[in-house]
Enzyme design. Structure first.
Site, PDB file in Angstrom:
ATOM      1  N   HIS A   1      43.527  37.447  41.473  1.00  0.00           N
ATOM      2  CA  HIS A   1      42.889  38.018  42.667  1.00  0.00           C
ATOM      3  C   HIS A   1      43.901  38.366  43.765  1.00  0.00           C
ATOM      4  O   HIS A   1      43.598  39.148  44.658  1.00  0.00           O
ATOM      5  CB  HIS A   1      41.779  37.093  43.201  1.00  0.00           C
ATOM      6  CG  HIS A   1      42.250  35.890  43.938  1.00  0.00           C
ATOM      7  ND1 HIS A   1      42.265  34.624  43.397  1.00  0.00           N
ATOM      8  CD2 HIS A   1      42.707  35.740  45.210  1.00  0.00           C
ATOM      9  CE1 HIS A   1      42.709  33.757  44.284  1.00  0.00           C
ATOM     10  NE2 HIS A   1      42.987  34.412  45.403  1.00  0.00           N
TER      11      HIS A   1
ATOM     12  N   ASP B   1      41.658  34.018  36.246  1.00  0.00           N
ATOM     13  CA  ASP B   1      42.274  34.301  37.542  1.00  0.00           C
ATOM     14  C   ASP B   1      43.787  34.056  37.514  1.00  0.00           C
ATOM     15  O   ASP B   1      44.346  33.438  38.401  1.00  0.00           O
ATOM     16  CB  ASP B   1      41.619  33.490  38.664  1.00  0.00           C
ATOM     17  CG  ASP B   1      41.988  34.022  40.046  1.00  0.00           C
ATOM     18  OD1 ASP B   1      42.390  35.196  40.152  1.00  0.00           O
ATOM     19  OD2 ASP B   1      41.897  33.247  41.027  1.00  0.00           O
TER      20      ASP B   1
ATOM     21  N   SER C   1      47.075  30.784  47.390  1.00  0.00           N
ATOM     22  CA  SER C   1      46.556  31.203  46.090  1.00  0.00           C
ATOM     23  C   SER C   1      47.667  31.648  45.150  1.00  0.00           C
ATOM     24  O   SER C   1      48.500  32.474  45.514  1.00  0.00           O
ATOM     25  CB  SER C   1      45.571  32.366  46.258  1.00  0.00           C
ATOM     26  OG  SER C   1      44.386  31.927  46.855  1.00  0.00           O
TER      27      SER C   1
END
Length: 200
Positions: A56, A94, A167
């Site tokens: 992402h 992801d 992230s």
């Protein structure tokens, strides 16, 4: 390619250190991933400049740059690489594998990938990343559970502080091995953060 060629696997019984010692050893292998749409973190897994981040972080982007801190004349200097190739993606997990292709890129420092099998609930872990763009931020916590199921997948749950920009960054054990890829936190509460187990 077998893992021994492509990335370094952690030792079955690796020596343990303090977070302070490990941050100094591992810092050059943790990167900031920048795109026009935002930023995240990542970690380098071999000297050729392959690195892992969250899908992402780079989803829908074609302009990706990687910033790392490299030791120059006994001090760390920020270096930005703009020739970055997407090698592989897994939307469901992801995860994304990137490669720094800049002609002037050196041999990179990299981190070993460990296993979550020997990791116990209550064991200390720590993250290095760029929350809110604040590079090289270190946060520490414990493993809350190794088997938190969300959306059909198992995650490590940790009390380590994770914020936007973390992230795709590494979650380390005290042997300096990556045991997870940080990828989300619960926005409505504190102390609830999640990482994709290293086995994935």
């Amino acid at each position: 390619r077998p893992h021994l060629e492509f990335y370094r696997k952690g030792e079955s019984v690796a020596p343990r250190s303090t977070v302070k010692e490990l941050v100094n050893q591992l810092g050059e292998a943790v990167a900031q991933v920048r795109t026009p749409g935002g930023l995240g973190s990542g970690f380098i897994i071999n000297e050729e400049g392959y690195l892992i981040t969250n899908f992402h972080v780079i989803e829908g982007e074609t302009q990706i740059s990687i910033e790392v801190y490299q030791e120059q004349k006994s001090q760390l200097e920020r270096k930005s690489y703009k020739d970055v190739r997407i090698i592989a993606i897994d939307r469901f997990a992801d995860l994304a594998l990137l490669k720094i292709d800049d002609e002037d890129a050196p041999r990179f420092k990299y981190v070993p990938v460990g296993s979550t099998d020997p990791l116990g609930v209550g064991e200390e872990v720590f993250a290095i990343g760029s929350p809110l763009g604040l590079e090289r931020t270190v946060t520490e916590g414990i493993v809350s559970t190794k088997t938190r199921q969300m959306q059909g997948r198992l995650y490590l749950q940790t009390s380590t502080q994770i914020n936007p920009g973390n992230s795709g960054g590494p979650l380390f054990n005290l042997s300096g091995e990556v045991v997870g890829v940080t990828n989300m936190k619960m926005t409505f509460s504190e102390g609830l953060a999640f990482a994709i187990p290293s086995e994935q």
